[in-house]
Design a protein around this motif. Structure first.
Motif, short mmCIF file in Angstrom:
data_model
loop_
_atom_site.label_atom_id
_atom_site.label_comp_id
_atom_site.label_asym_id
_atom_site.label_seq_id
_atom_site.Cartn_x
_atom_site.Cartn_y
_atom_site.Cartn_z
N THR A 100 52.07 45.18 21.63
CA THR A 100 52.35 43.71 23.22
C THR A 100 52.89 44.71 24.56
OG1 THR A 100 53.95 42.76 21.80
CG2 THR A 100 53.82 42.42 24.03
N ALA A 101 52.26 46.18 24.14
CA ALA A 101 52.15 47.33 25.69
C ALA A 101 50.32 47.64 25.18
CB ALA A 101 53.23 47.83 25.39
N LEU A 102 50.11 47.33 23.76
CA LEU A 102 48.47 47.53 24.28
C LEU A 102 47.92 46.70 24.81
CD1 LEU A 102 48.52 49.41 20.95
CD2 LEU A 102 47.88 50.47 22.70
N ASN A 103 48.20 45.29 24.36
CA ASN A 103 47.68 44.63 24.92
C ASN A 103 47.69 44.15 26.49
OD1 ASN A 103 46.26 43.47 22.10
ND2 ASN A 103 48.57 42.30 21.83
N GLY A 104 49.00 44.18 26.99
CA GLY A 104 49.41 44.51 28.41
C GLY A 104 48.54 45.58 28.83
N SER A 105 48.09 46.63 28.44
CA SER A 105 47.34 47.58 28.80
C SER A 105 46.03 47.29 29.26
CB SER A 105 47.16 49.00 28.23
OG SER A 105 48.62 49.45 28.89
N ILE A 106 45.25 46.28 28.18
CA ILE A 106 44.23 45.60 28.19
C ILE A 106 44.14 44.31 28.92
CG2 ILE A 106 42.24 44.55 26.82
CD1 ILE A 106 43.55 45.51 24.28
N THR A 107 44.64 44.37 28.98
CA THR A 107 45.09 43.10 30.60
C THR A 107 44.49 44.00 31.91
OG1 THR A 107 46.05 40.87 28.65
CG2 THR A 107 45.74 41.30 30.90
N SER A 108 45.91 44.74 32.15
CA SER A 108 45.59 45.32 32.78
C SER A 108 44.19 45.96 33.59
CB SER A 108 46.49 46.28 33.17
OG SER A 108 48.00 46.12 32.57
N TYR A 109 43.69 46.77 32.18
CA TYR A 109 42.44 47.62 32.55
C TYR A 109 41.52 46.31 33.29
CZ TYR A 109 38.76 51.06 31.26
OH TYR A 109 37.66 51.64 31.94
N GLN A 110 41.56 44.81 32.03
CA GLN A 110 40.68 43.69 32.87
C GLN A 110 40.94 43.50 34.16
OE1 GLN A 110 41.50 41.23 29.99
NE2 GLN A 110 39.63 40.22 29.59
N SER A 111 41.89 43.07 34.89
CA SER A 111 42.06 42.65 36.49
C SER A 111 42.29 44.44 36.98
CB SER A 111 43.55 43.04 36.02
OG SER A 111 44.64 42.06 35.39
N THR A 112 41.47 45.27 36.94
CA THR A 112 41.34 46.80 37.81
C THR A 112 39.83 46.78 37.07
OG1 THR A 112 42.92 47.83 36.36
CG2 THR A 112 40.81 48.89 37.73
N ILE A 113 39.29 46.00 36.27
CA ILE A 113 37.80 45.86 36.62
C ILE A 113 37.50 44.66 37.78
CG2 ILE A 113 35.60 45.00 34.88
CD1 ILE A 113 36.65 46.23 32.69
N ASP A 114 38.42 43.54 37.36
CA ASP A 114 37.60 42.78 38.31
C ASP A 114 37.78 42.51 39.75
OD1 ASP A 114 39.44 40.09 36.06
OD2 ASP A 114 37.20 41.10 36.27
N ASN A 115 39.59 43.41 40.11
CA ASN A 115 39.07 43.83 41.56
C ASN A 115 38.39 44.64 41.87
OD1 ASN A 115 41.46 42.56 40.98
ND2 ASN A 115 42.99 44.08 40.96
N PHE A 116 38.08 45.97 41.06
CA PHE A 116 36.49 46.23 41.82
C PHE A 116 35.19 45.88 41.53
CE2 PHE A 116 34.79 50.40 42.05
CZ PHE A 116 33.53 50.60 40.99
N LEU A 117 34.98 44.95 40.42
CA LEU A 117 33.79 44.55 40.96
C LEU A 117 33.73 43.36 42.10
CD1 LEU A 117 31.20 43.54 39.94
CD2 LEU A 117 32.40 41.59 38.18
N GLU A 118 34.72 43.26 42.58
CA GLU A 118 34.66 42.08 43.27
C GLU A 118 35.08 43.40 44.87
OE1 GLU A 118 38.72 39.61 43.77
OE2 GLU A 118 38.33 39.09 45.84
N SER A 119 35.89 44.74 44.62
CA SER A 119 35.54 45.82 45.72
C SER A 119 33.64 45.52 46.22
CB SER A 119 36.38 46.34 45.56
OG SER A 119 38.03 45.65 45.26
N TYR A 120 33.33 45.85 44.77
CA TYR A 120 31.88 46.66 45.03
C TYR A 120 31.38 45.22 45.61
CZ TYR A 120 27.67 49.00 43.62
OH TYR A 120 26.17 48.97 43.35
N GLN A 121 31.36 43.59 45.44
CA GLN A 121 30.32 43.46 46.06
C GLN A 121 30.35 43.40 47.10
OE1 GLN A 121 31.50 40.08 43.18
NE2 GLN A 121 29.69 40.39 41.84
N GLN A 122 31.59 43.26 47.97
CA GLN A 122 32.18 42.77 49.10
C GLN A 122 31.07 44.34 49.60
OE1 GLN A 122 36.14 42.62 49.39
NE2 GLN A 122 35.80 40.47 48.66
N ALA A 123 31.23 45.87 48.89
CA ALA A 123 31.49 46.41 49.74
C ALA A 123 29.67 46.81 50.25
CB ALA A 123 31.82 48.11 49.03
#
Lengths: 182, 122
Positions: free
Chosen positions: A153-176
């Motif tokens: 469960t903790a591993l899946n949680g980390s994977i989900t967090s990483y996915q969120s971080t990618i999404d945030n990064f992509l959004e920030s990158y596109q805005q920049a």
């Protein structure tokens, strides 16, 4: 000479006490009713069959899941983090999650070893002759299996967090980059 | 002369038996190394993953090999919207695989499931 004899005697007594304390018979045993003991003795073979099937299926699950989790860490997370670093992009958010993920992955591996050993130990007990000890061993294995599940469960949680971080990064990158392009 | 004869006797004793000593030492060293290997095999956790064991013969062919398909993403190269999106798709695919199964979930060791009475009997 007397002191040496005393030391040796104490050492022998200490070893004996340690052997008794760590003996499986000295461990706290789950309370079983007579009816449950009777059921264990009667259904011993079918119980062992179910547990053997579980042992085998969990081994396959461990190998397949382990490969997947390891591949996610080495072939995806590490590579993406490396690519970001080589482009002089801050990887703190990604690195933190990756580090936490690897810690949990290590814990998952060691917890599974403990669970499998306990399950094997339970399977080696003759449940017709030692129903109480068998039940105690099964309860321990049950607890350890739940620990393995919490690691998953903790591993899946980390994977989900990483996915969120990618999404945030992509959004920030596109805005920049869209801001630069204007 | 006596000393020389004694040395000759010692040398000839070892000379006579050096082959046996060599064989014996080789066997002892081999046994020690095998013991060390077995200890490492058990302690390292490899025993739990070894599906070639007789117990696991029925499932050894069911190991998934297709994780090799995620070799596409390189740790070097440009970072742009295309490469980030490419990575995101790869990652999302593996994340979906990871969450598709509730690995080690349920409670198959519950005494109720094992057919010997009420659960949580402690």
């Amino acid at each position: 000479m007397k002191s040496l004899t005393r030391i040796i005697s104490l050492a022998i007594v200490g070893l004996f006490v340690a052997a008794v304390v760590t003996s499986p018979y000295a461990q706290a045993q789950a309370v079983l009713t007579d009816e449950q003991k009777e059921q264990i003795v009667t259904n011993c073979q079918s119980i062992k069959t179910i547990m053997n099937q579980l042992h085998i299926s969990d081994a396959l699950l461990r190998v397949n899941r382990g490969q997947l989790y390891e591949s996610i860490a080495t072939k995806l997370m590490d590579r993406f983090n490396g690519r970001l670093s080589s482009n002089n992009i801050n990887t703190d958010a990604f690195s933190t999650i990756t580090s936490s993920y690897r810690q949990v992955l290590t814990k998952f591996r060691s917890d599974y070893v403990l669970y499998e050993k306990q399950l094997s130990k339970a399977l080696s007990i003759d449940c017709q002759k030692q129903p109480s000890e068998f039940n105690t061993a099964v309860e321990s294995a049950r607890t350890l299996r739940k620990t393995v599940h919490s690691d998953v469960t903790a591993l899946n949680g980390s994977i989900t967090s990483y996915q969120s971080t990618i999404d945030n990064f992509l959004e920030s990158y596109q805005q920049a980059t869209s801001g630069v392009g204007q | 002369m006596d000393e020389i004869e004694q040395v000759d006797e010692q040398l000839s004793f070892w000379a006579q038996h050096r082959f046996l000593v060599l064989i014996g030492l080789t066997i002892v060293i081999s046994l020690v190394l095998v013991a060390v290997g077995l200890v490492i095999y058990n302690v390292s956790g490899a025993a739990q993953l070894d599906l070639s064991r007789p117990d696991y013969k029925s499932v050894s062919s069911q190991v998934v090999d297709d994780v090799d398909i995620i070799d596409d993403y390189s740790s070097t190269g440009a970072i742009n919207t295309v490469t980030i999106t490419q990575f995101k798709e790869l990652f999302d695919e593996q994340a979906t695989s990871a969450s598709a199964i509730d690995a080690f979930g349920g409670d198959p060791l519950d005494p109720e499931v094992l057919e010997y009475g009420q659960g949580d009997n402690q």
